[in-house]
Design a protein around this motif. Structure first.
Motif, PDB file in Angstrom:
ATOM      1  N   LYS A  64     -56.489 -15.151  25.130  1.00 38.85           N
ATOM      2  CA  LYS A  64     -55.169 -15.764  25.360  1.00 38.85           C
ATOM      3  C   LYS A  64     -54.115 -14.679  25.540  1.00 38.85           C
ATOM      4  CE  LYS A  64     -51.699 -18.651  23.093  1.00 38.85           C
ATOM      5  NZ  LYS A  64     -50.697 -17.655  22.758  1.00 38.85           N
ATOM      6  N   ALA A  65     -54.122 -13.683  24.679  1.00 40.82           N
ATOM      7  CA  ALA A  65     -53.149 -12.587  24.779  1.00 40.82           C
ATOM      8  C   ALA A  65     -53.329 -11.839  26.104  1.00 40.82           C
ATOM      9  CB  ALA A  65     -53.308 -11.634  23.597  1.00 40.82           C
ATOM     10  N   CYS A  67     -54.522 -13.077  28.927  1.00 44.85           N
ATOM     11  CA  CYS A  67     -54.012 -13.949  29.994  1.00 44.85           C
ATOM     12  C   CYS A  67     -52.488 -13.908  30.048  1.00 44.85           C
ATOM     13  CB  CYS A  67     -54.496 -15.386  29.798  1.00 44.85           C
ATOM     14  SG  CYS A  67     -56.246 -15.626  30.170  1.00 44.85           S
ATOM     15  N   GLU A  68     -51.848 -13.947  28.886  1.00 45.13           N
ATOM     16  CA  GLU A  68     -50.389 -13.885  28.849  1.00 45.13           C
ATOM     17  C   GLU A  68     -49.883 -12.568  29.433  1.00 45.13           C
ATOM     18  OE1 GLU A  68     -49.740 -14.611  24.693  1.00 45.13           O
ATOM     19  OE2 GLU A  68     -49.589 -16.782  24.995  1.00 45.13           O
ATOM     20  N   THR A  69     -50.555 -11.474  29.120  1.00 41.11           N
ATOM     21  CA  THR A  69     -50.173 -10.166  29.660  1.00 41.11           C
ATOM     22  C   THR A  69     -50.320 -10.150  31.176  1.00 41.11           C
ATOM     23  OG1 THR A  69     -50.789  -9.026  27.623  1.00 41.11           O
ATOM     24  CG2 THR A  69     -50.719  -7.694  29.632  1.00 41.11           C
ATOM     25  N   LEU A  71     -50.224 -12.681  33.214  1.00 36.99           N
ATOM     26  CA  LEU A  71     -49.182 -13.528  33.804  1.00 36.99           C
ATOM     27  C   LEU A  71     -47.838 -12.814  33.835  1.00 36.99           C
ATOM     28  CD1 LEU A  71     -49.997 -17.055  32.338  1.00 36.99           C
ATOM     29  CD2 LEU A  71     -50.137 -16.335  34.726  1.00 36.99           C
ATOM     30  N   ARG A  72     -47.505 -12.107  32.749  1.00 31.11           N
ATOM     31  CA  ARG A  72     -46.249 -11.341  32.713  1.00 31.11           C
ATOM     32  C   ARG A  72     -46.239 -10.267  33.791  1.00 31.11           C
ATOM     33  NH1 ARG A  72     -46.458 -11.910  27.373  1.00 31.11           N
ATOM     34  NH2 ARG A  72     -47.519  -9.957  26.985  1.00 31.11           N
ATOM     35  N   GLN A  75     -45.710 -11.902  37.100  1.00 30.74           N
ATOM     36  CA  GLN A  75     -44.330 -12.380  37.212  1.00 30.74           C
ATOM     37  C   GLN A  75     -43.381 -11.230  37.547  1.00 30.74           C
ATOM     38  OE1 GLN A  75     -42.723 -13.980  33.566  1.00 30.74           O
ATOM     39  NE2 GLN A  75     -41.529 -15.477  34.703  1.00 30.74           N
TER      40      GLN A  75
END
Length: 97
Positions: A64-65, A67-69, A71-72, A75
């Motif tokens: 999860k972490a 994936c969040e990285t 995505l950031r 972005q």
């Protein structure tokens, strides 16, 4: 090197199930998300032993972490195209808010 330090080195990058977690850093967003979905499904079904569930949860949190990285990072790379006051197209950072 002592036996304890060898054991510590062998366990680095592994979760409680002995699975390597170093590979997460090299995974694509899509691969990490697919594995995370499988882990969530397995945990929701209550399959496996408690130790396995804890190991899966730990790996899921790392996925999860990651994936969040990813995505950031994506972005930050996205730019929007606008027309400048001189009528020429220009790019500027995309603001999600």
């Amino acid at each position: 090197m002592t036996e304890n330090s060898q054991n510590s080195e062998n366990q680095m990058g592994e979760n409680q199930m002995g699975e390597n977690t170093d590979d997460i850093q090299t995974m694509s967003f899509e691969a990490a998300l697919a594995e995370l979905k499988m882990i969530v499904e397995r945990l929701e079904q209550g399959e496996g032993k408690l130790d396995e569930a804890i190991g899966a949860y730990d790996r899921g949190a790392k996925l999860k972490a990651h994936c969040e990285t990813k995505l950031r990072e994506a972005q930050e790379k996205v730019e929007k195209i606008t027309m400048g006051p001189d009528g020429q197209p220009r790019t500027e950072p995309f603001d999600v808010a």
